[in-house]
Design a protein around this motif. Structure first.
Motif, PDB file in Angstrom:
ATOM      1  N   LEU A   4       1.105  -2.868 -11.398  1.00 32.26           N
ATOM      2  CA  LEU A   4       0.950  -4.078 -10.922  1.00 32.26           C
ATOM      3  C   LEU A   4       1.890  -4.478  -9.748  1.00 32.26           C
ATOM      4  CD1 LEU A   4       0.030  -7.011 -11.042  1.00 32.26           C
ATOM      5  CD2 LEU A   4       1.632  -7.733 -12.495  1.00 32.26           C
ATOM      6  N   VAL A   5       3.192  -3.716 -10.011  1.00 32.60           N
ATOM      7  CA  VAL A   5       4.372  -3.658  -9.122  1.00 32.60           C
ATOM      8  C   VAL A   5       3.877  -3.104  -7.794  1.00 32.60           C
ATOM      9  CG1 VAL A   5       6.768  -3.271  -8.345  1.00 32.60           C
ATOM     10  CG2 VAL A   5       6.219  -4.252 -10.621  1.00 32.60           C
ATOM     11  N   TRP A   6       3.284  -1.868  -7.918  1.00 29.36           N
ATOM     12  CA  TRP A   6       2.958  -1.217  -6.786  1.00 29.36           C
ATOM     13  C   TRP A   6       1.698  -1.861  -5.938  1.00 29.36           C
ATOM     14  CZ3 TRP A   6       4.895   2.261  -4.021  1.00 29.36           C
ATOM     15  CH2 TRP A   6       6.128   3.109  -4.467  1.00 29.36           C
ATOM     16  N   VAL A   7       0.926  -2.595  -6.618  1.00 31.08           N
ATOM     17  CA  VAL A   7      -0.192  -3.168  -5.907  1.00 31.08           C
ATOM     18  C   VAL A   7       0.281  -4.446  -5.343  1.00 31.08           C
ATOM     19  CG1 VAL A   7      -2.483  -4.876  -6.463  1.00 31.08           C
ATOM     20  CG2 VAL A   7      -2.000  -2.289  -7.719  1.00 31.08           C
ATOM     21  N   LEU A   8       1.167  -4.896  -5.837  1.00 31.71           N
ATOM     22  CA  LEU A   8       1.859  -6.358  -5.215  1.00 31.71           C
ATOM     23  C   LEU A   8       2.853  -5.607  -3.873  1.00 31.71           C
ATOM     24  CD1 LEU A   8       3.293  -8.381  -7.951  1.00 31.71           C
ATOM     25  CD2 LEU A   8       1.443  -8.887  -6.446  1.00 31.71           C
ATOM     26  N   ARG A   9       3.329  -4.706  -4.049  1.00 28.84           N
ATOM     27  CA  ARG A   9       4.117  -3.842  -2.818  1.00 28.84           C
ATOM     28  C   ARG A   9       3.084  -3.681  -1.798  1.00 28.84           C
ATOM     29  NH1 ARG A   9       8.136   0.379  -5.587  1.00 28.84           N
ATOM     30  NH2 ARG A   9       9.693  -0.999  -6.709  1.00 28.84           N
ATOM     31  N   ILE A  10       2.122  -3.204  -2.297  1.00 31.93           N
ATOM     32  CA  ILE A  10       0.821  -2.596  -1.097  1.00 31.93           C
ATOM     33  C   ILE A  10       0.468  -3.793  -0.075  1.00 31.93           C
ATOM     34  CG2 ILE A  10      -1.286  -1.620  -0.798  1.00 31.93           C
ATOM     35  CD1 ILE A  10      -0.606   0.605  -2.836  1.00 31.93           C
ATOM     36  N   VAL A  11       0.059  -4.837  -1.186  1.00 29.04           N
ATOM     37  CA  VAL A  11      -0.382  -6.342  -0.667  1.00 29.04           C
ATOM     38  C   VAL A  11       0.644  -6.668   0.443  1.00 29.04           C
ATOM     39  CG1 VAL A  11      -0.979  -8.666  -1.297  1.00 29.04           C
ATOM     40  CG2 VAL A  11      -1.943  -6.719  -2.557  1.00 29.04           C
ATOM     41  N   VAL A  12       1.731  -6.942  -0.008  1.00 30.90           N
ATOM     42  CA  VAL A  12       2.756  -7.450   0.782  1.00 30.90           C
ATOM     43  C   VAL A  12       3.162  -6.466   1.991  1.00 30.90           C
ATOM     44  CG1 VAL A  12       5.291  -7.738   1.007  1.00 30.90           C
ATOM     45  CG2 VAL A  12       4.279  -8.620  -1.268  1.00 30.90           C
ATOM     46  N   PHE A  13       2.902  -5.231   1.867  1.00 27.03           N
ATOM     47  CA  PHE A  13       3.022  -4.348   3.082  1.00 27.03           C
ATOM     48  C   PHE A  13       1.765  -4.459   4.099  1.00 27.03           C
ATOM     49  CE2 PHE A  13       1.777  -0.282   5.441  1.00 27.03           C
ATOM     50  CZ  PHE A  13       3.021  -0.245   6.060  1.00 27.03           C
ATOM     51  N   ILE A  14       0.493  -4.909   3.664  1.00 23.51           N
ATOM     52  CA  ILE A  14      -0.577  -4.903   4.515  1.00 23.51           C
ATOM     53  C   ILE A  14      -0.351  -6.313   4.928  1.00 23.51           C
ATOM     54  CG2 ILE A  14      -3.116  -5.408   4.359  1.00 23.51           C
ATOM     55  CD1 ILE A  14      -3.116  -3.288   2.148  1.00 23.51           C
TER      56      ILE A  14
END
Length: 107
Positions: A4-14
């Motif tokens: 979940l943390v990695w998914v949130l990081r990817i979403v914020v990066f995008i």
């Protein structure tokens, strides 16, 4: 939870990447009096200000971080001292008269 943390990081990066790609237009940066830098990409200005803000934030947090480190070292030394006292208890060598601990009161 890690995923979940990695998914949130990817979403914020995008989201940040899309915002950066939309804001590449040139801007004029006025510094002092009549001095100005013309035609700087907006994303460069935003990146420089983000880095400066992060540095100032770290500088503001340094006293608290150093204080916490000193307190942790002090507590670690105290813990070591108490553990050493438990491992090597101090035994009295001679019997102590009760009057030396608490003097006898007259009747």
């Amino acid at each position: 939870m890690r995923y979940l943390v990695w998914v949130l990081r990817i979403v914020v990066f995008i989201l940040v990447l899309l915002f950066a790609l939309k804001n590449t237009g040139p801007v004029d940066v006025g510094l002092y009096a009549e001095y100005a830098i013309r035609g700087v990409p907006l994303i460069v200005v935003m990146l420089v200000l983000f880095v400066l803000g992060a540095l100032f934030g770290l500088l503001a947090a340094m006293p608290a971080l150093m204080r916490r480190g000193r307190e942790a070292r002090r507590l670690r030394r105290e813990l070591d001292r108490l553990e050493d006292r438990l491992k090597h208890p101090v035994t009295p060598t001679a019997a102590v008269a009760p009057e030396t601990i608490a003097p006898m009161a007259p009747l």
